[in-house]
Design a protein around this motif. Structure first.
Motif, PDB file in Angstrom:
ATOM      1  N   UNK A 348      26.761  38.116 -41.138  1.00 14.02           N
ATOM      2  CA  UNK A 348      27.785  39.050 -41.596  1.00 14.02           C
ATOM      3  C   UNK A 348      27.953  39.067 -43.103  1.00 14.02           C
ATOM      4  N   UNK A 349      27.438  38.039 -43.789  1.00 13.81           N
ATOM      5  CA  UNK A 349      27.588  38.002 -45.245  1.00 13.81           C
ATOM      6  C   UNK A 349      28.959  37.521 -45.687  1.00 13.81           C
ATOM      7  N   UNK A 350      29.640  36.718 -44.858  1.00 16.29           N
ATOM      8  CA  UNK A 350      30.965  36.195 -45.220  1.00 16.29           C
ATOM      9  C   UNK A 350      30.807  34.870 -45.967  1.00 16.29           C
ATOM     10  N   UNK A 351      31.774  34.582 -46.850  1.00 11.36           N
ATOM     11  CA  UNK A 351      31.712  33.329 -47.609  1.00 11.36           C
ATOM     12  C   UNK A 351      31.995  32.139 -46.678  1.00 11.36           C
ATOM     13  N   UNK A 352      31.615  30.938 -47.128  1.00 10.59           N
ATOM     14  CA  UNK A 352      31.893  29.751 -46.302  1.00 10.59           C
ATOM     15  C   UNK A 352      33.393  29.559 -46.120  1.00 10.59           C
ATOM     16  N   UNK A 353      34.171  29.963 -47.126  1.00 13.61           N
ATOM     17  CA  UNK A 353      35.648  29.817 -47.010  1.00 13.61           C
ATOM     18  C   UNK A 353      36.159  30.693 -45.864  1.00 13.61           C
ATOM     19  N   UNK A 354      35.630  31.895 -45.779  1.00 16.16           N
ATOM     20  CA  UNK A 354      36.084  32.796 -44.706  1.00 16.16           C
ATOM     21  C   UNK A 354      35.632  32.262 -43.340  1.00 16.16           C
ATOM     22  N   UNK A 355      34.393  31.789 -43.269  1.00 14.53           N
ATOM     23  CA  UNK A 355      33.884  31.237 -42.003  1.00 14.53           C
ATOM     24  C   UNK A 355      34.784  30.081 -41.558  1.00 14.53           C
ATOM     25  N   UNK A 356      35.174  29.265 -42.522  1.00 13.85           N
ATOM     26  CA  UNK A 356      36.034  28.109 -42.265  1.00 13.85           C
ATOM     27  C   UNK A 356      37.429  28.560 -41.798  1.00 13.85           C
ATOM     28  N   UNK A 357      37.962  29.573 -42.482  1.00 14.02           N
ATOM     29  CA  UNK A 357      39.297  30.077 -42.127  1.00 14.02           C
ATOM     30  C   UNK A 357      39.278  30.674 -40.723  1.00 14.02           C
TER      31      UNK A 357
END
Ligand code: LMR
Length: 394
Positions: A348-357
């Motif tokens: 999806x191209x999401x940042x690691x912070x977003x994946x974590x959230x």
């Protein structure tokens, strides 16, 4: 002696599986490991496979060893499924392996035996286990650009630029269809250009095809593999039956080594059998026997193909639903690539912070690089995921 052992890094995909299991939330969503789930969240035994199992139970009279290369009937059936006559049968050496991973491992070992200096070019990104097996075997890897995170498509110019570094005897690992982890795939003309580059450089293609039937259909998904096999002097193909037959735990794969010069077939076949003997002796047979029965029986095969087609269409409709939900919520086409991607995965191209959230705040589990398993969704959870992504800032 064991005190000298060092801790090994956890496999990211398998660690995620464990973390998901340990999460007590009832509404958690598993988009991690690549295992198909139907809309009820179950990974079913396919109907034709169940029928074949019954037949084996009734009719099988011995469990004595097959051959080192496995049952030749299995190799014939799989060669025909993957290659459909693209090259003469006499050009193909093949061994049954424990799963697609077993085929990948044996292929890398064969490469190292044939040319210890070979470098293996891998897409950036690729299935993480490709990289760890190559490292374990001490084979040099070179990453070629593949995924364009801005468009969600293939960075084809970057890929071709990086393949300019190929030397004779190098190997290029390609995903036959349904690229794992990105979901982005080469077009027909792009495959043609890659083949021309390989042949000009004197490099060998190795194709990993683990999702035949999950993208655009059994034959369309194998077209590129067939074209490569017929156009290149030599090709390695690692095929898996885990996903398209749903027999993950049976460990059923096939490694094929193709040479247009059929005088090499016998020695390649002998080397493949030798590698089986050194690593695990006889390959597992149960899954291979199921596949052979299904492929060689018209009724079972038709039923298998129709169930596989349902699986494929279910994933396609989830892709379309998710892409349109994202379009509705973000009022943009930013996530339109989800509907263009094929197979089980999309990055999806999401940042690691977003994946974590997403994991912490919503109980949504995806691999750290934002790869999702589309089949982990259903009609009800697609809007939940879309809303959570937007809330998390994606
Ligand atoms: C995946 O990529 O999730 C699958 O191929 C399963 C695995 O073994 O990693």
């Amino acid at each position: 002696m064991f005190e000298h052992l060092k801790e090994q890094p956890a496999d990211k995909i398998l660690a995620l599986m464990e973390a998901y299991k340990g999460d007590p939330r009832d509404d958690k969503i598993d988009l991690g490991v690549g295992v198909y789930k139907n809309p009820e969240g179950i990974t079913p035994v396919m109907r034709a496979v169940k029928a074949a199992e019954k037949r084996i139970w009734e009719e099988q009279e011995t469990k004595a060893y097959t051959g080192l290369a496995g049952d030749p009937a299995y190799a014939d059936a799989m060669i025909s499924l993957v290659l459909d006559g693209a090259v003469p049968r006499s050009a193909v050496s093949a061994v049954a392996t424990p799963g697609g991973t077993g085929a990948v491992r044996q292929a890398f070992e064969l490469i190292r035996m044939a040319n210890p200096g070979a470098r293996v070019f891998v897409s950036d990104p690729t299935w993480p286990n490709h990289l760890t097996i190559l490292k374990y075997l001490g084979i040099e890897t070179v990453a070629y650009r593949y995924f364009d995170s801005k468009t969600g498509g293939v960075d084809f110019d970057g890929m071709m630029e990086d393949l300019k570094g190929l030397k004779p005897g190098d190997v290029v690992l390609l995903h036959g269809c349904c690229h794992n982890p990105t979901g982005a795939n080469l077009t027909g003309p792009e495959w043609d250009a890659v083949i021309a580059t390989l042949n000009e450089a004197g490099a060998m293609p190795m194709i990993d095809i683990a999702y035949q039937g999950f993208g655009d259909g059994l034959d369309v998904d194998a077209l590129a593999t067939r074209e490569v096999a017929s156009a290149c002097p030599e090709t390695l193909i690692a095929a898996s039956c885990s996903k398209n037959f749903g027999i993950y735990r049976e460990r059923t794969g096939l490694l094929m080594a193709i040479s247009q010069d059929s005088s090499k077939q016998k020695v390649a076949q002998g080397n493949l059998a030798y590698l089986n003997r050194q690593n695990y002796s006889f390959p597992p047979d149960h899954g291979a026997r199921l596949v052979t029965l299904v492929l060689n029986d018209d009724k079972l095969r038709a039923d298998w193909q129709s169930e596989l087609e349902d699986v494929r269409l279910n994933m396609l409709s989830l892709r379309e639903q998710l892409a349109s939900e994202m379009q509705r919520l973000t009022k943009s086409d930013r996530y339109g690539f989800i509907a263009q991607h094929r197979g089980m995965f999309s990055r999806l191209g999401l940042s690691t912070e977003i994946v974590e959230a997403l994991r912490k705040d919503h109980g949504i589990y995806m691999v750290g690089d934002s790869r999702i398993n589309i089949a982990g969704l259903n009609k009800e959870t697609v809007p939940v995921l879309a809303k959570a992504i937007v809330e998390a800032g994606g």
